[in-house]
Design a protein around this motif. Structure first.
Motif, short mmCIF file in Angstrom:
data_model
loop_
_atom_site.label_atom_id
_atom_site.label_comp_id
_atom_site.label_asym_id
_atom_site.label_seq_id
_atom_site.Cartn_x
_atom_site.Cartn_y
_atom_site.Cartn_z
N THR A 9 0.84 -1.19 0.00
CA THR A 9 0.00 0.00 0.00
C THR A 9 0.88 1.25 0.00
OG1 THR A 9 -1.85 1.11 1.09
CG2 THR A 9 -0.19 0.14 2.52
N ALA A 10 0.24 2.37 -0.25
CA ALA A 10 0.90 3.67 -0.13
C ALA A 10 0.13 4.42 0.94
CB ALA A 10 0.86 4.42 -1.46
N VAL A 11 0.64 4.42 2.14
CA VAL A 11 -0.08 4.99 3.27
C VAL A 11 -0.13 6.51 3.16
CG1 VAL A 11 -0.12 5.25 5.78
CG2 VAL A 11 0.62 3.07 4.76
N ASN A 12 -1.33 7.05 3.29
CA ASN A 12 -1.53 8.48 3.46
C ASN A 12 -2.18 8.66 4.82
OD1 ASN A 12 -0.86 9.52 0.64
ND2 ASN A 12 -2.32 7.88 0.22
N ALA A 13 -1.47 9.26 5.73
CA ALA A 13 -1.97 9.38 7.10
C ALA A 13 -1.88 10.83 7.56
CB ALA A 13 -1.14 8.49 8.03
N ARG A 14 -2.82 11.19 8.40
CA ARG A 14 -2.82 12.51 9.05
C ARG A 14 -3.09 12.29 10.52
NH1 ARG A 14 -1.33 13.29 4.76
NH2 ARG A 14 -1.78 14.90 3.23
N LEU A 22 -1.28 12.74 20.66
CA LEU A 22 -2.10 12.62 19.45
C LEU A 22 -3.56 12.40 19.80
CD1 LEU A 22 0.12 10.36 17.14
CD2 LEU A 22 -0.01 12.86 17.24
N ALA A 23 -4.45 13.12 19.12
CA ALA A 23 -5.88 13.02 19.37
C ALA A 23 -6.54 12.00 18.45
CB ALA A 23 -6.54 14.38 19.19
N GLU A 24 -6.10 11.98 17.19
CA GLU A 24 -6.70 11.03 16.24
C GLU A 24 -5.77 10.87 15.05
OE1 GLU A 24 -10.07 12.35 13.82
OE2 GLU A 24 -9.84 14.38 14.61
N VAL A 25 -5.95 9.76 14.36
CA VAL A 25 -5.18 9.47 13.14
C VAL A 25 -6.16 9.08 12.05
CG1 VAL A 25 -3.36 8.06 12.10
CG2 VAL A 25 -3.26 8.61 14.54
N ARG A 26 -6.02 9.73 10.87
CA ARG A 26 -6.87 9.38 9.74
C ARG A 26 -5.99 8.76 8.66
NH1 ARG A 26 -11.35 14.25 9.05
NH2 ARG A 26 -12.11 14.10 11.19
#
Lengths: 301, 301, 301, 301
Positions: free
Chosen positions: C187-192, C244-248
């Protein structure tokens, strides 16, 4: 001018482009990966297919694809140069109308990840943007058969923040560029090197060694122009590996313009740059050994 | 094999790539637009710049850029071929170390919009994906000077939903492709045509005419293979314009695979296709007049 | 349905996108580089510019550009998060009609080259394809002002050659997929990731640590589906950093299909794959702390 | 700040992206083509797949692909909006864990070629760069089911060579931009329009009509800024079609800078421009009917 002569097919070739072959070696718990983009091109007795639509001598591009995948299992793709040689020779040897075959490969690099400081057995992250290239040509049947190997790299993006100048150049009525004695020099090197041999070369090691030689000379030698730097890089590769016959380099000058902050009362001594997209200088150089063997069809597309 | 000969610069060239020049003609209320991507390449006496870093014979790529923009005003870019000839000749004529100059142009098409059914004076929408290309080479000084013009098109994407087959091809152990007598044929034509003249040609009309000739033969002639279709297209262009010496075509076979719906009890007689990205067949053909004048450096990159 | 109500401007924003700012730190012989793509977006009292063409409250996008370059000198871009906070606050504080500002940054990584085994002072090669991202929003004037920081990564391309399955899924009339207990997962992870703080964070260290945490869990935990793996990666990041509050996460399933070599009498036990381009699975997951502070406008584009 | 609460999955969705479906209608000698890029996204009861790896409620993305191709045969893709509605409803109706489905389609335009002045039956050339988009959301089971349709266009690249100014803007310490009363205005319009109905709309006609309305207002109305022009374009679409609830526009200001030829003693009155790549202004506007029905999940990604 009005030409009236007969219209003829004067050249042709065909193949299957961009087979995205990924080969995993899993003979032990520690897997290996080679990630390839393989293109095949055939030349030969194909004029009838073009002129009269007779396909009886045409090996379908679909068959070329199947063959590329099949040979990736055995003999396999380790090293890639031997795979390319085997694949090209297969088409010439096994398909009567084929006179010569060319195999062009891009290899995408993967770096084994670390887990707790140790290399993981079967997980990698992609490395880029640079891409390793291999181009093999095999021509002729039986004892007449000859082969050529060209290695290379695309998009080796490299930058030095000092040690570069551009001055004392030719000036004409349209010249407004100011000379500079300290600038950022950045490029994306595209290089191809022709080998004088097709066997007995430690392909993977030589690739790494050429890359290192080119990077070191870029870093350490003062640049009076990208032209000079490219020549130096080609020369360094040839000096490091006497098996190389010539190196061809093409490199965009990825301009980094010092940003005008003086308008705002802010000094900018080579600290803030705008990285421009277009236009860009584009410099080509070929550096050769004078005793290089003839290139034959090695550079034919 | 170990090479021991001296290392030399054996070829070089340099220039400014991708100047994005937009020229508006606004002499009357009805404006005209030409939208260009202009690259310049110089060959000449530049070895010192590479080997010793001496830039005294190097016309900066920035100067080439300024010149490209200046000449876009006057003589202007209408037609593009004359602009390219003037720009290339400028470098050869005005810059002593330059032996030859090449100008490569992509032209992006704009369509005048309609307002209430009437063409608007100064508003356009971009048309694509196809791009018109012009490549000019000017070599030599004074009375020795010669010039060559190559026209072309990139990414002329064209598709026919029937009238195409691929059968009776060569079969080997890796051939699993089924012959077909009715398939979608789609490609993105990249063509270059070399003119036997550099003046007296109605450049814009000839471009439109070649495009039409190629499209019509693609549409109307039954295809036994993309090879045959490409040859037919090149032949049609040459037949339509005796001023053309040769046509070089490169075309991916943009595969449209009939989707297997039979698994779901659904008939699919050439109605639902998957348009694949990679791999793709890639076919090359050169079609020439036998009495074509020599190409000289016209095809040198 | 026919709507007859008045037509109004219901939302708007504007800015300058993709300022390619390169900042060199050269206070000592050992230079540092930060290579950024900076976009600014303003929201505020701009309705007149849209509805009546009155630009008197519009800070030109050109001015936003100048400001982005100027602040890259001072306070500078080290760390990038503080630069983004300063740039966004500048627009809100200094420009009366601006109610909130958003700064989005991509950072391109450069690796210092080695020369003779030692790190070079002022030369680097680009590393990719992964890109670090920083997104900052600053809203409100004076004591009302609040800020949000989101970190992230794009195109972290990662692959494991075993330790992944996909089985026991829902089956309907259109399901033809075979379950598998051993596949390539890529995969190509895109995370925020949204931070619960805007200061007191070791931004560069936390970025590296989140990257490591996500990679390690991808490598070591058996995957029953990409869905599960994404959740695990988000959870690992949150566990590693309580700030960290959340990860998308959004991740394409870059399908690697085992190539059918059985047709040729060749075994293929997870060794030869076709890496497909399109279509691809696309999986989204948001993983949060239940006690996360409200996101406010942090995720507004 | 240190968060200590439990870590949870707070949102999720998944689907198959970019199915490249080409549908040929060949019921008569005159074929029709629809060339689509279809993505499906499902929301529903999938938490177990993420949190515990239980796939029993997960319809594979491969199955979504099969379904997209199957429904392209019947009911077919003519018009695309009805196909998208049928495909989305299929997933919600037939798959118990699916609560809502979103179908996003790009349609690529093909122009029938002319042969001897007459339209050809089964040959087309691609038209671009503009792409038509359709986005459909279907949520809820049985009588609770609701649907939303959003139309749109991407990359409608449009340019006017006069009739545009930018002046009387806000000035601060970083403002160096000169006001202009005559400039090139160019953009690539990306627009989305939400319909207040899901049936009874002449989808293809409305698409063409909105496109025309937007182009005409761009061409004929004097622009004081791209902001104003975007608002005008949205307003024109809403006025032309009372079935539209709102229009969202995003448009880069594709800067065309007048090239400084005065340095060479050459006048340049809006004739020679440099078309810049980056950075670019980026303007967003949403224009709505005040009596528009609620958007519900229509804009959720």
């Amino acid at each position: 001018m009005e030409l009236t002569g007969p219209i003829v097919l004067s050249d042709n070739r065909y193949g299957k482009a961009e087979n995205r072959i990924v080969r995993i070696y899993r003979d032990s718990a520690r897997h290996e990966i080679r990630d390839l983009n393989v293109s095949t091109v055939l030349r030969g007795d194909f004029a009838d297919a073009y002129v009269s639509g007779d396909q009886s001598k045409v090996l379908p591009t679909d068959t070329q694809k199947q063959t590329a995948y099949a040979l990736a299992k055995k003999p396999g793709v380790q090293p890639v140069e031997d795979y390319a040689l085997a694949l090209a020779a297969h088409f010439v040897d096994e398909t009567e109308p084929v006179h010569s075959a060319r195999v062009e490969i891009e290899e995408f690099a993967w770096q084994r990840v670390a887990v707790g400081g140790l290399e993981h057995d079967h997980t990698w992250v992609r490395q880029g943007p640079e891409v390793r290239t291999v181009t093999v040509t095999v021509a002729g049947k039986g004892v007449e058969q000859r082969a050529w190997v060209i290695g290379g790299v695309d998009d080796l993006v490299i930058l030095k923040s000092t040690g570069s100048q551009f001055a004392d150049f030719l000036v004409d009525d349209f010249t407004v560029l100011e000379p500079t004695n300290d600038r950022v020099l950045a490029t994306a090197v595209n290089a191809r090197w022709r080998f004088a041999a097709t066997s007995g070369v430690a392909w993977d090691e030589v690739y790494a060694g050429i890359r290192t030689a080119m990077i070191e000379v870029f870093a350490t030698r003062h640049s009076k122009a990208l032209q000079q730097t490219l020549f130096d890089m080609g020369e360094a590769a040839l000096e490091a590996y006497p098996v190389l016959a010539e190196v061809r380099l093409a490199a965009p000058n990825k301009h980094h313009f010092g940003y005008d902050l003086a308008r705002f009362g802010i000094e900018n001594h080579g600290e803030v740059f705008h990285a421009a997209d277009r236009p860009y200088g584009l410099i080509h150089a070929t550096v050769s050994r004078q005793d290089a063997p003839p290139a034959g069809p090695a550079w034919e597309p």
